[in-house]
Motif scaffolding. Structure first.
Motif, PDB file in Angstrom:
ATOM      1  N   VAL A 222       3.661  21.301   4.519  1.00 37.25           N
ATOM      2  CA  VAL A 222       4.184  21.268   3.141  1.00 37.25           C
ATOM      3  C   VAL A 222       3.335  20.333   2.272  1.00 37.25           C
ATOM      4  O   VAL A 222       2.822  20.721   1.230  1.00 37.25           O
ATOM      5  CB  VAL A 222       5.668  20.826   3.113  1.00 37.25           C
ATOM      6  N   GLY A 223       3.183  19.084   2.710  1.00 36.69           N
ATOM      7  CA  GLY A 223       2.472  18.099   1.902  1.00 36.69           C
ATOM      8  C   GLY A 223       0.972  18.312   1.827  1.00 36.69           C
ATOM      9  O   GLY A 223       0.391  18.352   0.738  1.00 36.69           O
ATOM     10  N   ASP A 224       0.327  18.455   2.986  1.00 34.52           N
ATOM     11  CA  ASP A 224      -1.138  18.587   3.001  1.00 34.52           C
ATOM     12  C   ASP A 224      -1.647  19.846   2.286  1.00 34.52           C
ATOM     13  O   ASP A 224      -2.635  19.781   1.542  1.00 34.52           O
ATOM     14  CB  ASP A 224      -1.659  18.569   4.440  1.00 34.52           C
ATOM     15  N   PRO A 225      -1.022  21.024   2.496  1.00 28.66           N
ATOM     16  CA  PRO A 225      -1.516  22.221   1.796  1.00 28.66           C
ATOM     17  C   PRO A 225      -1.494  22.088   0.279  1.00 28.66           C
ATOM     18  O   PRO A 225      -2.306  22.701  -0.411  1.00 28.66           O
ATOM     19  CB  PRO A 225      -0.554  23.318   2.274  1.00 28.66           C
ATOM     20  N   ALA A 226      -0.566  21.268  -0.241  1.00 30.14           N
ATOM     21  CA  ALA A 226      -0.527  21.044  -1.685  1.00 30.14           C
ATOM     22  C   ALA A 226      -1.809  20.376  -2.147  1.00 30.14           C
ATOM     23  O   ALA A 226      -2.378  20.723  -3.197  1.00 30.14           O
ATOM     24  CB  ALA A 226       0.685  20.175  -2.043  1.00 30.14           C
ATOM     25  N   GLY A 227      -2.288  19.406  -1.368  1.00 32.41           N
ATOM     26  CA  GLY A 227      -3.523  18.720  -1.726  1.00 32.41           C
ATOM     27  C   GLY A 227      -4.728  19.641  -1.666  1.00 32.41           C
ATOM     28  O   GLY A 227      -5.572  19.639  -2.562  1.00 32.41           O
ATOM     29  N   PHE A 228      -4.810  20.441  -0.593  1.00 31.74           N
ATOM     30  CA  PHE A 228      -5.934  21.375  -0.471  1.00 31.74           C
ATOM     31  C   PHE A 228      -5.937  22.371  -1.633  1.00 31.74           C
ATOM     32  O   PHE A 228      -6.993  22.697  -2.177  1.00 31.74           O
ATOM     33  CB  PHE A 228      -5.856  22.123   0.854  1.00 31.74           C
ATOM     34  N   GLY A 234      -8.881  15.657   2.430  1.00 31.94           N
ATOM     35  CA  GLY A 234      -7.801  15.433   3.387  1.00 31.94           C
ATOM     36  C   GLY A 234      -7.453  13.971   3.570  1.00 31.94           C
ATOM     37  O   GLY A 234      -7.718  13.376   4.620  1.00 31.94           O
ATOM     38  N   ASP A 235      -6.822  13.385   2.559  1.00 24.62           N
ATOM     39  CA  ASP A 235      -6.446  11.969   2.588  1.00 24.62           C
ATOM     40  C   ASP A 235      -4.953  11.749   2.749  1.00 24.62           C
ATOM     41  O   ASP A 235      -4.427  10.711   2.361  1.00 24.62           O
ATOM     42  CB  ASP A 235      -6.932  11.284   1.307  1.00 24.62           C
ATOM     43  N   GLY A 236      -4.261  12.735   3.322  1.00 26.08           N
ATOM     44  CA  GLY A 236      -2.830  12.567   3.527  1.00 26.08           C
ATOM     45  C   GLY A 236      -2.076  12.541   2.220  1.00 26.08           C
ATOM     46  O   GLY A 236      -2.178  13.453   1.398  1.00 26.08           O
ATOM     47  N   GLN A 237      -1.333  11.476   1.991  1.00 31.01           N
ATOM     48  CA  GLN A 237      -0.485  11.381   0.802  1.00 31.01           C
ATOM     49  C   GLN A 237      -1.238  10.845  -0.424  1.00 31.01           C
ATOM     50  O   GLN A 237      -0.613  10.598  -1.461  1.00 31.01           O
ATOM     51  CB  GLN A 237       0.712  10.452   1.083  1.00 31.01           C
ATOM     52  N   TRP A 238      -2.544  10.718  -0.304  1.00 30.66           N
ATOM     53  CA  TRP A 238      -3.304  10.077  -1.372  1.00 30.66           C
ATOM     54  C   TRP A 238      -4.373  10.984  -1.962  1.00 30.66           C
ATOM     55  O   TRP A 238      -4.916  11.852  -1.280  1.00 30.66           O
ATOM     56  CB  TRP A 238      -3.959   8.789  -0.851  1.00 30.66           C
ATOM     57  N   ALA A 239      -4.647  10.762  -3.220  1.00 34.80           N
ATOM     58  CA  ALA A 239      -5.790  11.370  -3.903  1.00 34.80           C
ATOM     59  C   ALA A 239      -6.763  10.232  -4.175  1.00 34.80           C
ATOM     60  O   ALA A 239      -6.413   9.257  -4.858  1.00 34.80           O
ATOM     61  CB  ALA A 239      -5.356  12.021  -5.210  1.00 34.80           C
ATOM     62  N   VAL A 240      -7.980  10.327  -3.620  1.00 36.86           N
ATOM     63  CA  VAL A 240      -8.925   9.209  -3.683  1.00 36.86           C
ATOM     64  C   VAL A 240     -10.208   9.633  -4.389  1.00 36.86           C
ATOM     65  O   VAL A 240     -10.799  10.663  -4.073  1.00 36.86           O
ATOM     66  CB  VAL A 240      -9.262   8.704  -2.263  1.00 36.86           C
ATOM     67  N   ASN A 241     -10.621   8.814  -5.344  1.00 38.74           N
ATOM     68  CA  ASN A 241     -11.923   9.007  -5.985  1.00 38.74           C
ATOM     69  C   ASN A 241     -12.978   8.434  -5.049  1.00 38.74           C
ATOM     70  O   ASN A 241     -13.024   7.219  -4.813  1.00 38.74           O
ATOM     71  CB  ASN A 241     -11.949   8.283  -7.339  1.00 38.74           C
ATOM     72  N   ASP A 242     -13.827   9.290  -4.497  1.00 38.05           N
ATOM     73  CA  ASP A 242     -14.761   8.862  -3.458  1.00 38.05           C
ATOM     74  C   ASP A 242     -15.891   7.995  -4.001  1.00 38.05           C
ATOM     75  O   ASP A 242     -16.583   7.335  -3.231  1.00 38.05           O
ATOM     76  CB  ASP A 242     -15.345  10.090  -2.747  1.00 38.05           C
ATOM     77  N   ASP A 243     -16.071   7.959  -5.306  1.00 36.55           N
ATOM     78  CA  ASP A 243     -17.112   7.111  -5.895  1.00 36.55           C
ATOM     79  C   ASP A 243     -16.590   5.702  -6.166  1.00 36.55           C
ATOM     80  O   ASP A 243     -17.272   4.717  -5.894  1.00 36.55           O
ATOM     81  CB  ASP A 243     -17.622   7.730  -7.195  1.00 36.55           C
ATOM     82  N   THR A 244     -15.367   5.610  -6.681  1.00 37.03           N
ATOM     83  CA  THR A 244     -14.827   4.306  -7.078  1.00 37.03           C
ATOM     84  C   THR A 244     -13.824   3.736  -6.088  1.00 37.03           C
ATOM     85  O   THR A 244     -13.540   2.543  -6.111  1.00 37.03           O
ATOM     86  CB  THR A 244     -14.120   4.430  -8.441  1.00 37.03           C
ATOM     87  N   GLY A 245     -13.255   4.587  -5.235  1.00 35.47           N
ATOM     88  CA  GLY A 245     -12.220   4.141  -4.312  1.00 35.47           C
ATOM     89  C   GLY A 245     -10.834   4.119  -4.921  1.00 35.47           C
ATOM     90  O   GLY A 245      -9.858   3.738  -4.265  1.00 35.47           O
ATOM     91  N   GLU A 246     -10.707   4.532  -6.183  1.00 34.49           N
ATOM     92  CA  GLU A 246      -9.388   4.526  -6.828  1.00 34.49           C
ATOM     93  C   GLU A 246      -8.466   5.513  -6.118  1.00 34.49           C
ATOM     94  O   GLU A 246      -8.802   6.677  -5.932  1.00 34.49           O
ATOM     95  CB  GLU A 246      -9.509   4.896  -8.299  1.00 34.49           C
ATOM     96  N   LYS A 250      -0.449  11.007  -4.377  1.00 36.44           N
ATOM     97  CA  LYS A 250      -0.794  12.328  -4.908  1.00 36.44           C
ATOM     98  C   LYS A 250       0.377  13.064  -5.543  1.00 36.44           C
ATOM     99  O   LYS A 250       0.172  13.934  -6.399  1.00 36.44           O
ATOM    100  CB  LYS A 250      -1.435  13.188  -3.820  1.00 36.44           C
ATOM    101  N   PHE A 251       1.600  12.739  -5.165  1.00 35.84           N
ATOM    102  CA  PHE A 251       2.741  13.456  -5.726  1.00 35.84           C
ATOM    103  C   PHE A 251       3.017  13.092  -7.181  1.00 35.84           C
ATOM    104  O   PHE A 251       3.898  13.664  -7.816  1.00 35.84           O
ATOM    105  CB  PHE A 251       3.983  13.220  -4.856  1.00 35.84           C
ATOM    106  N   LEU A 252       2.234  12.149  -7.695  1.00 36.00           N
ATOM    107  CA  LEU A 252       2.325  11.813  -9.122  1.00 36.00           C
ATOM    108  C   LEU A 252       1.494  12.769  -9.977  1.00 36.00           C
ATOM    109  O   LEU A 252       1.665  12.813 -11.196  1.00 36.00           O
ATOM    110  CB  LEU A 252       1.837  10.376  -9.349  1.00 36.00           C
ATOM    111  N   LEU A 253       0.602  13.532  -9.339  1.00 36.86           N
ATOM    112  CA  LEU A 253      -0.341  14.361 -10.071  1.00 36.86           C
ATOM    113  C   LEU A 253       0.304  15.661 -10.556  1.00 36.86           C
ATOM    114  O   LEU A 253       1.055  16.307  -9.818  1.00 36.86           O
ATOM    115  CB  LEU A 253      -1.542  14.691  -9.185  1.00 36.86           C
ATOM    116  N   PRO A 254      -0.014  16.095 -11.781  1.00 33.94           N
ATOM    117  CA  PRO A 254       0.571  17.331 -12.319  1.00 33.94           C
ATOM    118  C   PRO A 254       0.176  18.570 -11.523  1.00 33.94           C
ATOM    119  O   PRO A 254       0.956  19.516 -11.414  1.00 33.94           O
ATOM    120  CB  PRO A 254       0.039  17.393 -13.753  1.00 33.94           C
ATOM    121  N   GLU A 255      -1.036  18.587 -10.933  1.00 29.89           N
ATOM    122  CA  GLU A 255      -1.450  19.755 -10.164  1.00 29.89           C
ATOM    123  C   GLU A 255      -0.647  19.890  -8.866  1.00 29.89           C
ATOM    124  O   GLU A 255      -0.440  20.999  -8.355  1.00 29.89           O
ATOM    125  CB  GLU A 255      -2.954  19.731  -9.869  1.00 29.89           C
ATOM    126  N   ILE A 256      -0.190  18.765  -8.323  1.00 31.40           N
ATOM    127  CA  ILE A 256       0.661  18.830  -7.127  1.00 31.40           C
ATOM    128  C   ILE A 256       2.025  19.404  -7.508  1.00 31.40           C
ATOM    129  O   ILE A 256       2.606  20.226  -6.778  1.00 31.40           O
ATOM    130  CB  ILE A 256       0.813  17.441  -6.488  1.00 31.40           C
TER     131      ILE A 256
END
Length: 555
Positions: A222-228, A234-246, A250-256
């Motif tokens: 349920v959770g991971d397919p939403a991110g994909f 594949g960062d689990g419950q997180w959305a990570v900017n790979d350049d800055t580390g921010e 992820k459930f705060l994001l409108p696309e999720i």
């Protein structure tokens, strides 16, 4: 009296000598009472958080014992008990080796496991060769850059078998004329058309889409397919900017939200299995094995038993094709991204074992070329032959490997790869041969006849051809956030646990609720997350990610 006096003197001398002996033992750096004084195998207990009931007596296990003098005795959390490690810490009773997954931080804080740095430097030639320039990724943290664990993931592990994304029955693709299914809209249209055409399969009601959200597998189905679907790595419950580390929960994001609103619509239209959030794993696998479930969103290792059952039952067209389905074509699927060596989890040596040195030698041997060939291929002449200088699996073993879910457990072939140190499926041995029988060429060869026919229709050789290439996605600078060791009792751990519990409950309710009430339900969940200070968790996870990148030298 004289006899009693002499007895007391003798007793005192025994106690004194014993005390001297104990002092000498306690002053050594590692514990190894009698490892070198006997030819009898030494039994090392191993707690495996992902383990199962198993005796260390198959052919591969016997060969491991022959080469190392070690017999493993397995312990595991019965029924997925999440309190196994805390109870272990509370009792102070530790096995020799511990694979605790995300609970390793608790063991480190309790002083339950030893630092491996000196042992690796002095005796870890195989481990140093295996990890190479990835060795720093084993380090615990910036504050404590020690190495406590080895193993779990392959060092060289390209993705040749996409997993964790949507999987659609091959027969759906065939019956609909091999359509392009790139978006959720495409997927819904395909499932709707097929179920209208075939409302029943083998006398049972057709199920368009089934999930497994009744236990911890909520995260992977349920959770991971939403991110994909939203183009996240594949960062689990997180959305990570790979350049800055921010990092952002992820459930705060409108696309999720958009993804789960789609699932809510699927449920309202009768396209989502009504038991998706109540069924057991056994029930789920039974449904898939019947061939009447058209689509799932799952990891290969979680439904592999059903896939094997379908092939064994002659239902190859009911097996699944992994698809890079996203919310829309503007999103880039990360399904075959290279994360580098992630580190974080692994096998540790307990501080109470009497066989620290032997335990380390065993782990180092498991990283050797000899061990890697053994655990991956089995025994020459039994499981594979050498033909013209190349290893070839025996036909019977190759077939069982692809159709029998018990093959690894019964023979040991492939069974002792995870969670031990492993080179990875992309590695080759000193002769240039693949270190595992699951190299890309063999994976393609192992595809069933229906898979090969479907791939041919799409002018592809392997399912990876459907996905954005790994070269374009780049190598992750931060690994995968879900594997980070989060300090027990920290603000981050506490907020994360509360947030995960909340989102699992509220999102499930929102999916199953009235579509007219979905937005309100989602907004209410966001307010609850805000109230538990999810913004603070974002800050702490961002700092954690940036620290990891600094520790690894990728920032």
């Amino acid at each position: 009296m004289k006899k009693q006096y002499n007895l007391l003197v003798a007793l005192f001398l025994v106690i004194f000598l014993a005390a001297c002996g104990n002092e000498s033992t306690n002053n050594t750096n590692t514990k190894d009472d009698d490892d070198s004084d006997t030819d009898e195998p030494i039994t090392l207990t191993l707690f495996n958080a992902d383990g199962e009931e198993k005796e260390f007596n198959d052919a591969v296990a016997q060969k491991i014992t022959e080469e190392t003098g070690v017999v493993l005795e397995f312990d595991y959390p019965v029924g997925g008990n999440e309190e196994a490690v805390p109870l272990m810490i509370a009792s102070g009773d530790y096995p020799d080796l511990i694979f605790a997954k995300g609970d390793i931080g608790k063991l480190i804080e309790a002083g339950a496991v030893i630092k491996l740095d000196d042992l690796i430097e002095e005796k870890g030639s195989n481990l140093k060769a295996m990890y190479g320039d990835q060795l720093d990724r084993l380090r615990h943290s910036l504050e404590d850059p020690s190495i406590y664990t080895v193993g779990t993931y392959g060092v060289d592990s390209p993705v040749w078998e996409p997993s964790g994304t949507f999987q659609v029955q091959l027969d759906v693709l065939r019956e609909l004329g091999y359509p392009e299914i790139k978006t959720l809209e495409d997927l819904e249209a395909a499932l709707t058309e097929y179920v209208e055409k075939y409302p029943e399969i083998d006398g049972q009601k057709t199920i368009p889409l089934s999930l497994l959200g009744s236990d911890w597998r909520w995260l992977i189905t349920v959770g991971d397919p939403a991110g994909f679907a939203a183009g996240l790595a594949g960062d689990g419950q997180w959305a990570v900017n790979d350049d800055t580390g921010e990092a952002t929960y992820k459930f705060l994001l409108p696309e999720i939200k958009q993804y789960f609103k789609w699932l809510n619509g699927m449920n309202a239209k009768g396209l989502l299995d009504q038991e998706s959030f109540t069924q057991t794993h056994d029930t789920y696998i039974s449904k898939l094995s019947s061939g009447r479930v058209l689509a799932i969103a799952d990891q290969n290792w979680n439904f592999g038993d059903a896939d094997m059952a379908l092939v064994a039952d002659g239902k190859e067209w009911r097996t699944y094709a992994p698809l890079p389905v996203t919310l829309g074509e503007e999103y880039v699927h990360q399904g075959i991204k290279n994360y580098g060596y992630t580190g974080g989890w692994g096998i540790a040596i307990s501080s109470t074992t009497e066989h620290q040195e032997k335990a380390f030698e065993f782990l180092d041997w498991m990283a050797s070329e000899e061990a890697q060939i053994l655990v991956n291929w089995g025994i020459e002449g039994v499981h594979y032959d050498v033909v013209d200088g190349e290893r070839k699996m025996k036909e019977e073993d190759r077939n069982r490997m692809n159709t029998d879910a018990n093959y690894g457990k019964e023979t040991g072939v492939g069974y002792y790869v995870y969670p031990f140190p492993q080179w990875g499926i992309g590695a080759v041995d000193s002769s240039g041969q693949p270190i595992t029988p699951n190299n890309e060429e063999q994976i393609i060869e192992n595809l069933n006849a229906a898979e090969k026919e479907v791939l041919s229709e799409y002018s592809m050789d392997n399912w990876t051809d459907w996905f954005p290439p790994a070269e374009e996605l780049g190598v992750s600078n931060h690994g995968q956030a879900f594997s980070y060791n989060i300090q027990a009792g920290s603000d981050l751990e506490i907020i994360m646990q509360k947030a995960d519990d909340l989102t699992e409950q509220r999102i499930t309710q929102a999916i199953l609720g009235d579509p007219a009430e979905f937005d309100q339900a989602w907004d209410s969940m966001l307010e609850e997350l805000e109230a538990m200070d999810i913004a603070r968790a974002n800050e702490l996870m961002t700092q954690k990610t940036q620290d990891i990148m600094e520790l690894w030298g990728t920032k």
